[in-house]
Every structure is written in structure tokens, then in C-alpha cells.
Scaffold this active site. Structure first.
Site, mmCIF file in Angstrom:
data_model
loop_
_atom_site.group_PDB
_atom_site.id
_atom_site.type_symbol
_atom_site.label_atom_id
_atom_site.label_comp_id
_atom_site.label_asym_id
_atom_site.label_seq_id
_atom_site.Cartn_x
_atom_site.Cartn_y
_atom_site.Cartn_z
ATOM 1 N N CYS A 155 0.841 -1.200 0.000
ATOM 2 C CA CYS A 155 0.000 0.000 0.000
ATOM 3 C C CYS A 155 0.875 1.248 0.000
ATOM 4 O O CYS A 155 2.000 1.241 0.514
ATOM 5 C CB CYS A 155 -0.902 -0.003 1.232
ATOM 6 S SG CYS A 155 -2.043 1.399 1.322
ATOM 7 N N ARG A 200 3.035 4.813 6.400
ATOM 8 C CA ARG A 200 3.408 4.093 7.625
ATOM 9 C C ARG A 200 3.859 2.664 7.349
ATOM 10 O O ARG A 200 4.175 1.920 8.289
ATOM 11 C CB ARG A 200 2.221 4.078 8.588
ATOM 12 C CG ARG A 200 1.732 5.456 9.007
ATOM 13 C CD ARG A 200 0.372 5.370 9.682
ATOM 14 N NE ARG A 200 -0.655 4.892 8.749
ATOM 15 C CZ ARG A 200 -1.916 4.644 9.095
ATOM 16 N NH1 ARG A 200 -2.294 4.806 10.365
ATOM 17 N NH2 ARG A 200 -2.796 4.216 8.199
#
Length: 306
Positions: free
Chosen positions: A123, A127
């Protein structure tokens, strides 16, 4: 005004020095001196699922088997401060200097070419930085990232990167990694319209529709989102495996495995999803598992962990 100006300059100097020292200290803690040790057993994080207890013990004792990622470990000292271009350039200069002090020929070797063993499909979420969480150096992970780690047969961008990874770089692991707390997956669970991105989220909504009955059995919304994160990653694994690229690679006997993982942002840990496809037979076996069986296995795994 003079006092304030002086104070500001001193603060800037202190912060910059702290940033440089922080990056230098972190790089010195990395082991990037012995790149020739990779043949022993590279990428131990990906090999945990098929190693013996003795090999796992060896992994614990021999951290030098995988050079630590020469990127900033932990929060930046400038976190919560403005990341202007000047600060980014300064951080880069400090990082490069620290790497060269640790291994003078590191960048020269990088310039000669890349031989990554891992192709990571993840993704775009900031993070979930693959080099950082795998603790691998530049040149060790080939990467494609998009919203919610979606792989579809019409995405020529993703498939082009997959083809290069498999046919040119000869990677050994194609890793599809989802992550809990994924905003794209959460958005796909609802009915709100977000504009252009709705076209992309439609891919996840299709996956949701395929498993709607079983997802509806999960009453907790957060847990339902976690389940869709896992099922979405599974769908991407299967899409990669069904691609002509993988079909051709397996037919010519190339040893390349597709692995499904999920990353927990709250713990910093990777988890296995149970998808390790090494050939067309593995793909056929996974395709034969229906939605109810998948969710039953998930419920059993959740119960065993609690």
C-alpha cells in the site's frame, strides 16, 4: 527581535546537528559491511515460515545475514516540525555521509546494478515502508505500491513492474502485503463517494461483494475491516498468480513464490496469511477454497490466538 532571531538560529543549528548525529548513530548501528554474506540465507524475515528451529536460532545469532536498512530508524528528530525542502536535502546529505563512513563503496556498488530477491506489492500508506520494516538495504527490495495494495489484470503499471521483477531481475519472492488500518479498505466498506478514487476502490468493493455474507457475520466494524484487509490481500495474491507472467515463469521452471502478508501498524509486526504459491497446482488449490471455508479458518485462527 534580536534575541528572538538569535534564539531561532540556535534552535535551528541544534536541531540540524541533532538530526545529523541521530542519523549517523543509527547508520553505525547497521550492519552493511558484509554484503557477500547474503548467500547464506538472505531475507530471514521471509524465511521464518519454512525454517527449522535450529535455523531460527541461527537467525537470532547472526543478524549480519541481512544488512540493516540504511534508512532512518524510528521517528525523525524533526517529527512534528515543518519538513521543508531544505530540511529534506540536509537529511539526505547526512544520511549519505553516514553510509559512506560506514561503507565507503556502498553507493558505488549500488550504481553497478540491482539484484533484489524480493518484489514487494504494498500500500502507498506512508506508515508501511517496506525497506524499513523488512530492515533491508537499498537494492534488496523491488517495489510497487498503490492504494490498498490492489492488483487487477487491467493495471498495466503493476503488471509491467511484475514482469520486470520476474523476467529480468529474477526475484524469488513476490510479496503482497496488506495492512490493518488501511484507509482504502475502510473506504470500500462504506457507501460514501470520494470522487475519482471511487473507480479504484471499486476493485475492493468487488472483493467485498464476493464475501458479503460472511463479512456481515462480523458485527464489530474494526474487525470487519481487518477481515477485508486480509481478503483483499488474498485476492491480489491470486491475481498475481493467475497472470500470464507467473504462468510463463512457472512453466519454464523458474523458482518464484508468491507470499501473502499483513502488517499491523499498531505492533510493527508482519503476519502470514497462509498463502505461499509456488506453482500452478498451488493456485488451483487456493482457488478451490470458498468464502465460508476462508472465514471459518480465520475464525479458528483468531480463537487460537486469544
Amino acid at each position: 527581535m534580536a534575541a528572538n532571531t538569535t534564539h531561532t538560529k540556535e534552535t535551528t543549528i541544534t536541531t540540524t546537528t541533532s538530526s545529523t548525529e541521530n542519523i549517523t548513530a543509527q547508520v553505525q548501528a547497521l550492519d552493511i559491511k558484509n554484503p557477500h554474506n547474503h548467500h547464506k540465507h538472505h531475507h530471514h524475515l521471509l524465511h521464518k515460515y519454512n525454517t527449522t528451529e535450529a535455523e531460527e536460532a541461527d537467525d537470532d545469532d547472526d543478524e549480519s545475514c541481512c544488512p540493516r536498512s540504511p534508512v532512518t530508524l524510528g521517528p525523525s528528530p524533526s517529527v512534528a516540525k515543518e519538513h521543508g525542502l531544505a530540511r529534506l536535502i540536509k537529511n539526505n546529505r547526512a544520511w549519505s555521509k553516514a553510509i559512506k563512513e560506514r561503507q565507503p563503496d556502498f553507493f558505488e556498488k549500488c550504481s553497478k546494478g540491482q539484484q533484489p530477491k524480493v518484489f514487494w506489492i504494498g500500500c502507498s500508506d506512508s506508515r508501511v515502508p517496506e525497506n524499513e520494516l523488512l530492515q533491508l538495504a537499498p537494492g534488496e527490495v523491488f517495489t510497487h505500491r498503490n492504494i490498498a495494495n490492489v492488483v487487477v489484470s487491467t493495471d498495466l503499471n503493476c503488471l509491467s513492474v511484475l514482469q520486470y521483477a520476474v523476467e529480468v531481475l529474477k526475484v524469488e519472492h513476490v510479496v503482497v502485503c496488506g495492512h490493518y488500518g488501511c484507509g482504502g479498505v475502510a473506504a470500500a466498506l462504506g457507501d460514501h463517494s470520494y470522487g475519482l478514487i471511487d473507480h479504484w476502490l471499486g476493485n475492493i468493493k468487488e472483493v467485498k461483494a464476493q464475501h458479503q455474507d460472511n463479512l456481515d457475520q462480523i458485527l464489530d466494524q474494526e474487525e470487519k475491516c481487518r477481515a477485508l484487509v486480509e481478503i483483499n490481500a488474498r485476492n491480489s495474491v491470486l491475481t498475481v498468480a493467475k497472470s500470464p507472467i507467473m504462468k510463463a515463469a512457472w512453466e519454464r521452471g523458474q523458482k518464484v513464490e508468491i507470499v501473502g502478508l499483513v502488517y499491523d501498524i499498531q505492533t510493527g509486526l508482519l503476519g502470514e496469511l497462509g498463502y505461499h504459491l509456488k506453482n500452478a497446482e498451488d493456485l488451483k488449490a487456493h482457488l478451490s477454497v470458498d468464502s465460508s471455508a476462508l472465514f471459518a479458518a480465520r475464525a479458528a485462527a483468531t480463537t487460537s490466538r486469544s
